[in-house]
Design a protein around this motif. Structure first.
Motif, PDB file in Angstrom:
ATOM      1  N   LEU A 179     -58.425 -41.625  -0.794  1.00 54.23           N
ATOM      2  CA  LEU A 179     -58.774 -42.321   0.432  1.00 54.23           C
ATOM      3  C   LEU A 179     -58.501 -41.374   1.599  1.00 54.23           C
ATOM      4  O   LEU A 179     -58.047 -40.252   1.406  1.00 54.23           O
ATOM      5  N   ALA A 180     -58.746 -41.841   2.804  1.00 53.84           N
ATOM      6  CA  ALA A 180     -58.524 -40.996   3.977  1.00 53.84           C
ATOM      7  C   ALA A 180     -57.024 -40.822   4.212  1.00 53.84           C
ATOM      8  O   ALA A 180     -56.333 -41.775   4.580  1.00 53.84           O
ATOM      9  N   VAL A 181     -56.525 -39.626   3.959  1.00 49.16           N
ATOM     10  CA  VAL A 181     -55.113 -39.352   4.208  1.00 49.16           C
ATOM     11  C   VAL A 181     -54.942 -38.942   5.666  1.00 49.16           C
ATOM     12  O   VAL A 181     -55.875 -38.443   6.308  1.00 49.16           O
ATOM     13  N   GLU A 182     -53.711 -39.156   6.179  1.00 50.02           N
ATOM     14  CA  GLU A 182     -53.462 -38.945   7.604  1.00 50.02           C
ATOM     15  C   GLU A 182     -52.162 -38.194   7.817  1.00 50.02           C
ATOM     16  O   GLU A 182     -51.285 -38.178   6.948  1.00 50.02           O
ATOM     17  N   GLU A 183     -52.041 -37.606   8.992  1.00 45.78           N
ATOM     18  CA  GLU A 183     -50.782 -36.969   9.362  1.00 45.78           C
ATOM     19  C   GLU A 183     -49.669 -38.009   9.306  1.00 45.78           C
ATOM     20  O   GLU A 183     -49.827 -39.126   9.768  1.00 45.78           O
ATOM     21  N   GLY A 184     -48.551 -37.623   8.690  1.00 42.23           N
ATOM     22  CA  GLY A 184     -47.434 -38.542   8.554  1.00 42.23           C
ATOM     23  C   GLY A 184     -47.337 -39.188   7.186  1.00 42.23           C
ATOM     24  O   GLY A 184     -46.294 -39.758   6.841  1.00 42.23           O
ATOM     25  N   ASP A 185     -48.415 -39.121   6.412  1.00 45.08           N
ATOM     26  CA  ASP A 185     -48.332 -39.629   5.039  1.00 45.08           C
ATOM     27  C   ASP A 185     -47.300 -38.818   4.257  1.00 45.08           C
ATOM     28  O   ASP A 185     -47.063 -37.643   4.531  1.00 45.08           O
ATOM     29  N   VAL A 186     -46.693 -39.469   3.271  1.00 45.05           N
ATOM     30  CA  VAL A 186     -45.579 -38.872   2.532  1.00 45.05           C
ATOM     31  C   VAL A 186     -46.041 -38.427   1.149  1.00 45.05           C
ATOM     32  O   VAL A 186     -46.872 -39.087   0.512  1.00 45.05           O
ATOM     33  N   ASN A 273     -57.902 -30.360   8.096  1.00 48.89           N
ATOM     34  CA  ASN A 273     -57.020 -30.362   9.262  1.00 48.89           C
ATOM     35  C   ASN A 273     -55.568 -30.704   8.928  1.00 48.89           C
ATOM     36  O   ASN A 273     -54.728 -30.772   9.824  1.00 48.89           O
ATOM     37  N   LEU A 274     -55.265 -30.912   7.642  1.00 48.15           N
ATOM     38  CA  LEU A 274     -53.905 -31.296   7.274  1.00 48.15           C
ATOM     39  C   LEU A 274     -53.306 -30.309   6.279  1.00 48.15           C
ATOM     40  O   LEU A 274     -54.012 -29.718   5.460  1.00 48.15           O
ATOM     41  N   ALA A 275     -51.983 -30.156   6.365  1.00 45.55           N
ATOM     42  CA  ALA A 275     -51.237 -29.302   5.442  1.00 45.55           C
ATOM     43  C   ALA A 275     -50.096 -30.094   4.830  1.00 45.55           C
ATOM     44  O   ALA A 275     -49.510 -30.973   5.479  1.00 45.55           O
ATOM     45  N   ALA A 276     -49.777 -29.768   3.603  1.00 44.87           N
ATOM     46  CA  ALA A 276     -48.650 -30.387   2.914  1.00 44.87           C
ATOM     47  C   ALA A 276     -47.406 -29.540   3.150  1.00 44.87           C
ATOM     48  O   ALA A 276     -47.364 -28.374   2.774  1.00 44.87           O
ATOM     49  N   HIS A 277     -46.415 -30.133   3.794  1.00 46.35           N
ATOM     50  CA  HIS A 277     -45.131 -29.464   4.006  1.00 46.35           C
ATOM     51  C   HIS A 277     -44.176 -29.963   2.933  1.00 46.35           C
ATOM     52  O   HIS A 277     -43.845 -31.155   2.888  1.00 46.35           O
ATOM     53  N   VAL A 316     -49.673 -39.135  -2.756  1.00 43.56           N
ATOM     54  CA  VAL A 316     -49.697 -39.269  -1.299  1.00 43.56           C
ATOM     55  C   VAL A 316     -49.725 -40.754  -0.965  1.00 43.56           C
ATOM     56  O   VAL A 316     -50.614 -41.487  -1.419  1.00 43.56           O
ATOM     57  N   VAL A 317     -48.728 -41.204  -0.162  1.00 43.41           N
ATOM     58  CA  VAL A 317     -48.625 -42.629   0.171  1.00 43.41           C
ATOM     59  C   VAL A 317     -48.460 -42.819   1.676  1.00 43.41           C
ATOM     60  O   VAL A 317     -48.042 -41.909   2.394  1.00 43.41           O
ATOM     61  N   GLU A 318     -48.765 -44.016   2.120  1.00 43.48           N
ATOM     62  CA  GLU A 318     -48.541 -44.383   3.521  1.00 43.48           C
ATOM     63  C   GLU A 318     -47.037 -44.405   3.792  1.00 43.48           C
ATOM     64  O   GLU A 318     -46.263 -44.922   2.993  1.00 43.48           O
ATOM     65  N   ALA A 319     -46.642 -43.880   4.957  1.00 47.05           N
ATOM     66  CA  ALA A 319     -45.213 -43.809   5.290  1.00 47.05           C
ATOM     67  C   ALA A 319     -44.577 -45.180   5.358  1.00 47.05           C
ATOM     68  O   ALA A 319     -43.430 -45.377   4.924  1.00 47.05           O
ATOM     69  N   ASP A 320     -45.301 -46.176   5.872  1.00 48.23           N
ATOM     70  CA  ASP A 320     -44.700 -47.501   6.023  1.00 48.23           C
ATOM     71  C   ASP A 320     -44.634 -48.275   4.700  1.00 48.23           C
ATOM     72  O   ASP A 320     -44.079 -49.376   4.647  1.00 48.23           O
ATOM     73  N   LEU A 339     -41.068 -35.370  -1.802  1.00 47.98           N
ATOM     74  CA  LEU A 339     -41.356 -33.935  -1.678  1.00 47.98           C
ATOM     75  C   LEU A 339     -41.633 -33.448  -0.270  1.00 47.98           C
ATOM     76  O   LEU A 339     -41.404 -32.272   0.030  1.00 47.98           O
ATOM     77  N   GLY A 340     -42.193 -34.301   0.590  1.00 46.88           N
ATOM     78  CA  GLY A 340     -42.539 -33.809   1.920  1.00 46.88           C
ATOM     79  C   GLY A 340     -43.512 -34.712   2.639  1.00 46.88           C
ATOM     80  O   GLY A 340     -43.669 -35.890   2.290  1.00 46.88           O
ATOM     81  N   THR A 341     -44.185 -34.164   3.641  1.00 44.59           N
ATOM     82  CA  THR A 341     -45.106 -34.946   4.465  1.00 44.59           C
ATOM     83  C   THR A 341     -46.348 -34.125   4.792  1.00 44.59           C
ATOM     84  O   THR A 341     -46.372 -32.903   4.627  1.00 44.59           O
ATOM     85  N   LEU A 342     -47.360 -34.833   5.273  1.00 48.92           N
ATOM     86  CA  LEU A 342     -48.574 -34.185   5.747  1.00 48.92           C
ATOM     87  C   LEU A 342     -48.482 -33.984   7.257  1.00 48.92           C
ATOM     88  O   LEU A 342     -48.134 -34.910   7.998  1.00 48.92           O
ATOM     89  N   LYS A 343     -48.794 -32.756   7.700  1.00 48.78           N
ATOM     90  CA  LYS A 343     -48.769 -32.418   9.119  1.00 48.78           C
ATOM     91  C   LYS A 343     -50.057 -31.688   9.486  1.00 48.78           C
ATOM     92  O   LYS A 343     -50.812 -31.266   8.616  1.00 48.78           O
TER      93      LYS A 343
END
Length: 360
Positions: A179-186, A273-277, A316-320, A339-343
């Motif tokens: 699905l559409a992943v977003e900045e802040g996803d975990v 536009n997103l990177a996995a940190h 990859v999951v929603e932060a909330d 493991l980290g977050t998307l930025k």
């Protein structure tokens, strides 16, 4: 001198004399019939012997399905099975490499077919391989509905064989991942069981360079030989992922960590536009990886682009919905690593904020 008929020519040849034993092939089919039957699931027909396998999507409960297909092999891990004479686990690897690729797209694996090619058919060894395939199918709730055995003298050495697997799954229209992943996803990690089925050409090279054989004791696995320990099969993540996917609706993307490791597989489910940190210090890798790194003098970044390094699946999951998702995985019997977050991406698609400690 009596006359020799055409059917009695002394130099006439048979298929068996050419190296192909049809009787052995028939014996294998009879030996594996009950094994194949044990993988039956709704929608399947596991009566083998026809020209094709059947599957009823409606019988499996689908209304408007999209089919998803995957195929793969086991790679040079097969050399270990052949040299050690232990053939009962590589079939699990074969299924895992296919069905894990299906579930990351949100699809439920439905059926599986195998291709077994060898120089000279050993019915006992082939039966053990198929038993492993059936075990993998049971773990994935996936029916083994057919396959092919090819005896090819001259193409393979007598004891050698190769495997390929083909699996088809389905998902209802509109539910496929990512699905559409977003900045802040975990990003969460699900642990691997070890090397799984990638990087074995490097593994074998490391052993050769250190004059080790698969029969030598494994320093990283008490009571096992190196070969036995390395044959630990690839984990199958299907049941737990489908359970959490349906229960929470929080999973937005999944990456199966196979050849290429984190830097090659995670970007496959990310927009540009997103990177996995990644906080790799959170991972406690199985000891086999530290042993391989030290023995081979392999740099950490090379380890990370060759092996799974202790994480076989990234979620990859929603932060909330993070805590809900972790709880659901734990209820399904799964350990979870945060493991980290998307930025926002500035350069590379995968950034290591902390590095993994292999304990080498």
């Amino acid at each position: 001198m009596s006359e020799t008929t055409e059917n009695q020519k002394p130099n006439s040849l048979t298929y068996a004399q050419a190296g192909v034993d049809i009787d052995a092939g028939n014996a294998l089919v009879q030996a594996i019939k009950p094994i194949v039957k044990s993988t039956s699931r709704p929608g399947s027909d596991t009566n083998i012997g026809g020209f094709g396998g059947l599957f009823d999507l409606k019988g499996a409960g689908f209304k408007d399905p999209i089919l998803v297909a995957a195929n793969d092999g086991v790679g040079t891990k097969l050399k270990i099975a052949i040299e050690t004479g232990k053939h009962d686990t590589v079939g699990i690897d074969l299924v895992a490499m296919c069905v894990n690729d299906l579930v990351v797209q949100g699809a439920e694996p439905l059926f599986f077919l195998d291709y077994f090619a060898t120089g000279k058919l050993d019915v006992e060894a082939a039966t053990a391989v198929v038993a492993g395939i059936a075990e993998g199918c049971r773990q994935a709730n996936c029916a083994l509905i057919g396959g092919e055995t090819a005896e090819m003298p001259g193409m393979y050495a007598d004891e050698d064989y190769d495997l390929a697997g083909f699996s088809v799954g389905a998902a209802e229209r509109g539910t496929l991942l990512p699905l559409a992943v977003e900045e802040g996803d975990v990003l969460l990690g699900l642990p691997s069981s070890g090397v799984h089925s990638n990087g074995f050409s490097l593994v074998r090279r490391i052993l050769e360079a250190n004059n080790l054989t698969f029969k030598d004791p494994a320093p990283f696995a008490s009571g096992k030989s190196i070969g036995e320990a390395l044959l630990e099969p690839t984990r199958i993540y299907v049941r737990q992922i489908l359970s959490v996917l349906h229960e929470t609706g929080a999973i937005k993307a999944l990456a199966h960590i196979t050849g290429g490791g984190f830097p090659e597989n995670i970007p496959r489910v990310l927009p540009d536009n997103l990177a996995a940190h990644l906080d790799l210090a959170k991972i406690t890798p199985p000891s086999v990886f530290g042993w391989l790194q030290k023995l081979g003098g392999v740099e950490s970044r090379e380890m990370l682009r060759t092996f799974n390094c202790g994480v076989g699946m990234v979620v990859v999951v929603e932060a909330d919905k993070l805590e809900e998702t972790i709880t659901a995985f734990q209820s399904a019997g799964e350990e979870v690593i945060q493991l980290g977050t998307l930025k926002a991406r500035k350069d590379d698609a995968v950034i290591y904020d902390t590095m993994i400690d292999f304990g080498a």
